[in-house]
Design an enzyme around this catalytic site. Structure first.
Site, PDB file in Angstrom:
ATOM      1  N   ASP A   1     -34.284  29.139-107.279  1.00 52.74           N
ATOM      2  CA  ASP A   1     -32.875  28.762-107.133  1.00 52.74           C
ATOM      3  C   ASP A   1     -32.698  27.292-106.714  1.00 52.74           C
ATOM      4  O   ASP A   1     -31.565  26.815-106.605  1.00 52.74           O
ATOM      5  CB  ASP A   1     -32.176  29.674-106.116  1.00 52.74           C
ATOM      6  CG  ASP A   1     -32.023  31.090-106.644  1.00 52.74           C
ATOM      7  OD1 ASP A   1     -32.185  31.298-107.860  1.00 52.74           O
ATOM      8  OD2 ASP A   1     -31.743  31.997-105.829  1.00 52.74           O
TER       9      ASP A   1
ATOM     10  N   ARG B   1     -24.601  40.526-111.694  1.00 52.12           N
ATOM     11  CA  ARG B   1     -25.754  41.429-111.774  1.00 52.12           C
ATOM     12  C   ARG B   1     -26.044  42.138-110.465  1.00 52.12           C
ATOM     13  O   ARG B   1     -26.552  43.260-110.463  1.00 52.12           O
ATOM     14  CB  ARG B   1     -26.989  40.640-112.163  1.00 52.12           C
ATOM     15  CG  ARG B   1     -26.888  39.927-113.466  1.00 52.12           C
ATOM     16  CD  ARG B   1     -28.214  39.269-113.745  1.00 52.12           C
ATOM     17  NE  ARG B   1     -29.270  40.273-113.633  1.00 52.12           N
ATOM     18  CZ  ARG B   1     -29.616  41.102-114.594  1.00 52.12           C
ATOM     19  NH1 ARG B   1     -29.029  41.044-115.740  1.00 52.12           N
ATOM     20  NH2 ARG B   1     -30.570  41.989-114.402  1.00 52.12           N
TER      21      ARG B   1
ATOM     22  N   ARG C   1     -19.232  30.524-107.754  1.00 52.89           N
ATOM     23  CA  ARG C   1     -19.849  31.810-107.457  1.00 52.89           C
ATOM     24  C   ARG C   1     -20.791  31.700-106.259  1.00 52.89           C
ATOM     25  O   ARG C   1     -21.090  32.714-105.618  1.00 52.89           O
ATOM     26  CB  ARG C   1     -20.644  32.302-108.665  1.00 52.89           C
ATOM     27  CG  ARG C   1     -19.789  32.475-109.893  1.00 52.89           C
ATOM     28  CD  ARG C   1     -20.567  33.079-111.001  1.00 52.89           C
ATOM     29  NE  ARG C   1     -21.162  34.329-110.537  1.00 52.89           N
ATOM     30  CZ  ARG C   1     -22.096  34.999-111.174  1.00 52.89           C
ATOM     31  NH1 ARG C   1     -22.578  34.528-112.285  1.00 52.89           N
ATOM     32  NH2 ARG C   1     -22.554  36.124-110.694  1.00 52.89           N
TER      33      ARG C   1
ATOM     34  N   ARG D   1     -33.778  39.563-117.650  1.00 54.23           N
ATOM     35  CA  ARG D   1     -33.569  40.229-116.366  1.00 54.23           C
ATOM     36  C   ARG D   1     -33.382  41.744-116.467  1.00 54.23           C
ATOM     37  O   ARG D   1     -32.298  42.271-116.182  1.00 54.23           O
ATOM     38  CB  ARG D   1     -32.399  39.563-115.633  1.00 54.23           C
ATOM     39  CG  ARG D   1     -32.674  38.098-115.414  1.00 54.23           C
ATOM     40  CD  ARG D   1     -31.610  37.422-114.631  1.00 54.23           C
ATOM     41  NE  ARG D   1     -31.636  37.783-113.232  1.00 54.23           N
ATOM     42  CZ  ARG D   1     -30.750  37.320-112.352  1.00 54.23           C
ATOM     43  NH1 ARG D   1     -29.803  36.530-112.749  1.00 54.23           N
ATOM     44  NH2 ARG D   1     -30.825  37.684-111.099  1.00 54.23           N
TER      45      ARG D   1
ATOM     46  N   CYS E   1     -28.628  37.476-119.060  1.00 54.86           N
ATOM     47  CA  CYS E   1     -27.723  36.423-118.571  1.00 54.86           C
ATOM     48  C   CYS E   1     -28.279  35.065-118.940  1.00 54.86           C
ATOM     49  O   CYS E   1     -29.309  34.965-119.604  1.00 54.86           O
ATOM     50  CB  CYS E   1     -27.494  36.558-117.077  1.00 54.86           C
ATOM     51  SG  CYS E   1     -28.849  35.957-116.088  1.00 54.86           S
TER      52      CYS E   1
ATOM     53  N   LYS F   1     -25.210  33.799 -99.541  1.00 52.02           N
ATOM     54  CA  LYS F   1     -24.659  34.685-100.574  1.00 52.02           C
ATOM     55  C   LYS F   1     -25.630  35.807-100.902  1.00 52.02           C
ATOM     56  O   LYS F   1     -25.239  36.970-100.961  1.00 52.02           O
ATOM     57  CB  LYS F   1     -24.381  33.876-101.849  1.00 52.02           C
ATOM     58  CG  LYS F   1     -24.120  34.727-103.074  1.00 52.02           C
ATOM     59  CD  LYS F   1     -23.937  33.890-104.323  1.00 52.02           C
ATOM     60  CE  LYS F   1     -25.201  33.450-105.019  1.00 52.02           C
ATOM     61  NZ  LYS F   1     -25.823  34.415-105.929  1.00 52.02           N
ATOM     62  N   ASN F   2     -26.904  35.453-101.114  1.00 55.42           N
ATOM     63  CA  ASN F   2     -27.854  36.467-101.573  1.00 55.42           C
ATOM     64  C   ASN F   2     -28.312  37.414-100.471  1.00 55.42           C
ATOM     65  O   ASN F   2     -29.005  38.399-100.738  1.00 55.42           O
ATOM     66  CB  ASN F   2     -29.054  35.805-102.265  1.00 55.42           C
ATOM     67  CG  ASN F   2     -28.646  35.234-103.612  1.00 55.42           C
ATOM     68  OD1 ASN F   2     -27.557  35.522-104.112  1.00 55.42           O
ATOM     69  ND2 ASN F   2     -29.504  34.417-104.203  1.00 55.42           N
TER      70      ASN F   2
HETATM   71  N1  EPU Z   1     -37.516  41.717-112.998  1.00 57.11           N
HETATM   72  C1  EPU Z   1     -37.982  42.678-113.863  1.00 57.11           C
HETATM   73  N2  EPU Z   1     -37.584  43.979-113.675  1.00 57.11           N
HETATM   74  C2  EPU Z   1     -36.740  44.329-112.659  1.00 57.11           C
HETATM   75  C3  EPU Z   1     -36.267  43.341-111.781  1.00 57.11           C
HETATM   76  C4  EPU Z   1     -36.689  42.035-111.972  1.00 57.11           C
HETATM   77  O1  EPU Z   1     -38.755  42.395-114.781  1.00 57.11           O
HETATM   78  O2  EPU Z   1     -36.414  45.525-112.549  1.00 57.11           O
HETATM   79  C5  EPU Z   1     -37.922  40.328-113.216  1.00 57.11           C
HETATM   80  C6  EPU Z   1     -36.730  39.399-113.461  1.00 57.11           C
HETATM   81  O3  EPU Z   1     -36.347  39.413-114.819  1.00 57.11           O
HETATM   82  C7  EPU Z   1     -37.260  38.066-113.008  1.00 57.11           C
HETATM   83  C8  EPU Z   1     -38.182  38.439-111.838  1.00 57.11           C
HETATM   84  O4  EPU Z   1     -38.485  39.830-112.020  1.00 57.11           O
HETATM   85  O5  EPU Z   1     -38.015  37.488-114.022  1.00 57.11           O
HETATM   86  C9  EPU Z   1     -37.577  38.252-110.469  1.00 57.11           C
HETATM   87  O6  EPU Z   1     -36.320  38.899-110.387  1.00 57.11           O
HETATM   88  P1  EPU Z   1     -35.726  39.468-109.021  1.00 57.11           P
HETATM   89  O7  EPU Z   1     -35.482  40.914-109.175  1.00 57.11           O
HETATM   90  O8  EPU Z   1     -36.588  39.017-107.891  1.00 57.11           O
HETATM   91  O9  EPU Z   1     -34.355  38.695-108.970  1.00 57.11           O
HETATM   92  P2  EPU Z   1     -32.921  39.286-108.593  1.00 57.11           P
HETATM   93  O10 EPU Z   1     -33.043  40.201-107.439  1.00 57.11           O
HETATM   94  O11 EPU Z   1     -32.251  39.757-109.806  1.00 57.11           O
HETATM   95  C10 EPU Z   1     -32.404  37.428-106.813  1.00 57.11           C
HETATM   96  C11 EPU Z   1     -31.313  36.427-106.584  1.00 57.11           C
HETATM   97  C12 EPU Z   1     -31.411  35.321-107.628  1.00 57.11           C
HETATM   98  C13 EPU Z   1     -32.794  34.676-107.497  1.00 57.11           C
HETATM   99  C14 EPU Z   1     -33.897  35.735-107.663  1.00 57.11           C
HETATM  100  C15 EPU Z   1     -35.297  35.204-107.467  1.00 57.11           C
HETATM  101  C16 EPU Z   1     -29.557  37.755-105.605  1.00 57.11           C
HETATM  102  C17 EPU Z   1     -28.212  38.351-105.723  1.00 57.11           C
HETATM  103  N3  EPU Z   1     -30.002  37.082-106.656  1.00 57.11           N
HETATM  104  O12 EPU Z   1     -32.188  37.962-108.115  1.00 57.11           O
HETATM  105  O13 EPU Z   1     -30.396  34.373-107.304  1.00 57.11           O
HETATM  106  O14 EPU Z   1     -32.944  33.690-108.471  1.00 57.11           O
HETATM  107  O15 EPU Z   1     -33.677  36.801-106.705  1.00 57.11           O
HETATM  108  O16 EPU Z   1     -35.424  34.632-106.222  1.00 57.11           O
HETATM  109  O17 EPU Z   1     -30.197  37.877-104.566  1.00 57.11           O
HETATM  110  C18 EPU Z   1     -28.847  32.651-107.674  1.00 57.11           C
HETATM  111  O18 EPU Z   1     -28.428  32.822-106.519  1.00 57.11           O
HETATM  112  O19 EPU Z   1     -28.528  31.654-108.377  1.00 57.11           O
HETATM  113  C19 EPU Z   1     -29.754  33.640-108.260  1.00 57.11           C
HETATM  114  C20 EPU Z   1     -29.939  33.756-109.565  1.00 57.11           C
END
Ligand code: EPU
Length: 437
Positions: free
Chosen positions: A314, A100, A406, A129, A124, A22-23
């Site tokens: 995750d 998101r 999801r 986030r 969320c 998915k990701n």
């Molecule tokens: N963060 C910031 N600022 C930003 C972006 C992120 O402070 O601009 C913080 C976040 O709040 C968090 C950390 O950095 O504390 C890591 O966030 P990241 O951006 O790496 O996560 P994401 O891209 O929003 C993806 C996955 C998540 C997974 C995380 C971490 C997708 C669609 N989602 O989220 O997946 O937990 O990376 O590995 O790829 C799930 O599948 O259940 C899920 C939540």
């Protein structure tokens, strides 16, 4: 609203095949916006999040079609995304708040059209986030960005310009957005302290197949030499490492003997090493398949989540479910998200003993969990409840299963096929908003 009912106590036995990630699929779908030619993606899992993103892409003017017929029991499908005509560069609140990952259209739209207006996703269930890193990174490439009325307004009329951007914190999504945007920027971009997740590598492989020039993906320093245009491509999505990890843990908690096939074992090495230390046998008996055997309760083994190649956040909830029946006390530390222990309270309703102290959960293993009525708070939390229910005595009913839909394609069918006593109870159809992915 669907519920899942599980009667615990049956060791799982048989083979569970893993679907596409998915990701990885979500950013790859948004990458289609970068080109006037179609992108075909194979092994796209059939999930609510994929449907949500398809709606968003259609709203931008893309045609999203399923390629080839799909049999009722087949998992995943091929999607062709043709974004020849972009008719809108606005990603509205109504779609972004549901998921998101919609923010991943920001980089591609800005790079291709010189502007984008994307709703801020908001917080969320697992944390606040923010998307500040996406914004700062695009600004480093020359975008002018304003936040107005809940929207990110990004403009780059003369086009984006390559630059060096050092991430102050590792972010998967921001790395993906910048990778896509920089592919069409003028000159060279260097991303320092970039995310190293397999999904980033998969995106870079696909972008390169579309004509991008990216090197270093999978390391913390990625170099992108911008090109004027990207062309169409066909791409196979990598197997879902979180689905694989969830089923490997399902096999262990049920004290079963299961082959988890069609996966990439090296992507979940941080998990399997811990599991071996905790007493499970986990072996790559053939390429792309893990045989998992476990008898009895595990030993308590502490775990801290980290960015890849560390232990995936995750999989934290699912691992915690296993440790609720461990011999001893486990310290589970969550370093990625500030509020990702919602499952602990529900696991406690099944007899688990867990104390939360800030970013740490202290789990005192119990001899036996008991079935109960529980509810899912987010995607991975729902998987942890399913795992706990597999070993609990009696019946467990899990509410709010839409969270699970999801991210897990037909989880109840896959578990039933290896002997779990699991049913989905459908009472009525409701549309839900959730945003943790
Ligand atoms: N963060 C910031 N600022 C930003 C972006 C992120 O402070 O601009 C913080 C976040 O709040 C968090 C950390 O950095 O504390 C890591 O966030 P990241 O951006 O790496 O996560 P994401 O891209 O929003 C993806 C996955 C998540 C997974 C995380 C971490 C997708 C669609 N989602 O989220 O997946 O937990 O990376 O590995 O790829 C799930 O599948 O259940 C899920 C939540």
């Amino acid at each position: 609203m669907d519920r899942i009912r599980i009667r615990g106590g049956k060791p799982l036995s048989g083979t569970i095949p893993i679907g596409g990630a998915k990701n990885a699929a979500l950013p790859l779908m948004t990458a289609a916006l970068l080109s006037e030619e179609p992108l075909t993606l194979r092994h796209v899992p059939v999930l609510a999040d994929i449907t949500t993103l398809s709606h968003l892409l259609v709203q931008h003017g893309a045609a999203v079609t399923m390629v080839g017929a799909r049999t009722p029991h087949e998992h995943g499908h091929a999607l062709k995304i043709d974004a020849r005509n972009i008719i809108s560069t606005t990603a509205p609140y109504d779609l972004v708040r549901r998921m998101r990952a919609s923010v991943l259209v920001l980089g591609p739209l800005l790079a291709r059209c010189g502007e984008a207006r994307v709703s801020l996703p908001g917080g969320c269930a697992i944390g606040t986030r923010p998307v500040d890193l996406h914004i700062k990174g695009l600004e480093a490439l020359g975008a002018k960005i304003e936040l107005k009325q809940g929207y990110i307004h990004a403009q780059a009329p003369p086009g984006l310009k390559g630059a060096q951007f050092i991430f102050p914190k590792v972010s998967v999504g921001a790395t993906e957005n910048l990778l896509m945007a920089a592919s069409l920027a003028e000159g060279e971009t260097v991303l320092v302290n970039a995310a190293r997740e397999p999904e980033i590598v998969d995106l870079a492989i696909c972008l390169n197949a579309m004509g991008a020039k990216i090197t270093g993906a999978g390391s913390d320093r990625i170099t992108i030499t911008g090109v004027k245009k990207l062309h169409g491509a066909e791409h196979d999505i990598i197997p879902d490492r979180i689905e694989a990890g969830t089923f490997v843990l399902a096999a262990a908690i049920s004290q079963g003997d299961v082959m988890v096939s069609d996966c990439q074992p090296e992507h979940i090495a941080a998990l399997t090493v811990k599991m071996q230390r905790a007493g499970a046998e986990v072996d790559e008996t053939q390429a792309g398949a893990l045989r998992v055997r476990c008898t009895g309760r595990p030993k308590a083994i502490d775990m801290t989540t980290e960015e890849y190649p560390g232990f995936a956040t995750d999989l934290q909830a699912q691992y915690m479910a296993w440790m609720t029946v461990a011999h001893g006390i486990t310290f589970v530390t969550e370093t990625i998200f500030e509020n990702r222990f919602m499952h602990a309270l529900e696991l406690a309703r099944m007899g688990a003993t867990i104390r939360i102290e800030g970013r740490q959960a202290i789990v005192a293993g119990e001899d036996q969990l008991m079935g109960a009525q529980v509810q899912a708070s987010d995607l991975r939390a729902s998987a942890s409840l399913v795992l706990a229910a597999l070993v609990a005595k009696g019946e467990t009913t899990i509410d709010r299963v839409y969270h699970m839909d999801r991210g897990y394609e037909r989880i109840e069918e896959k578990l039933a096929a290896v002997g779990a006593n699991i049913q989905r109870i459908t009472t009525q159809t409701t549309v839900h908003a959730g945003a943790e992915a």
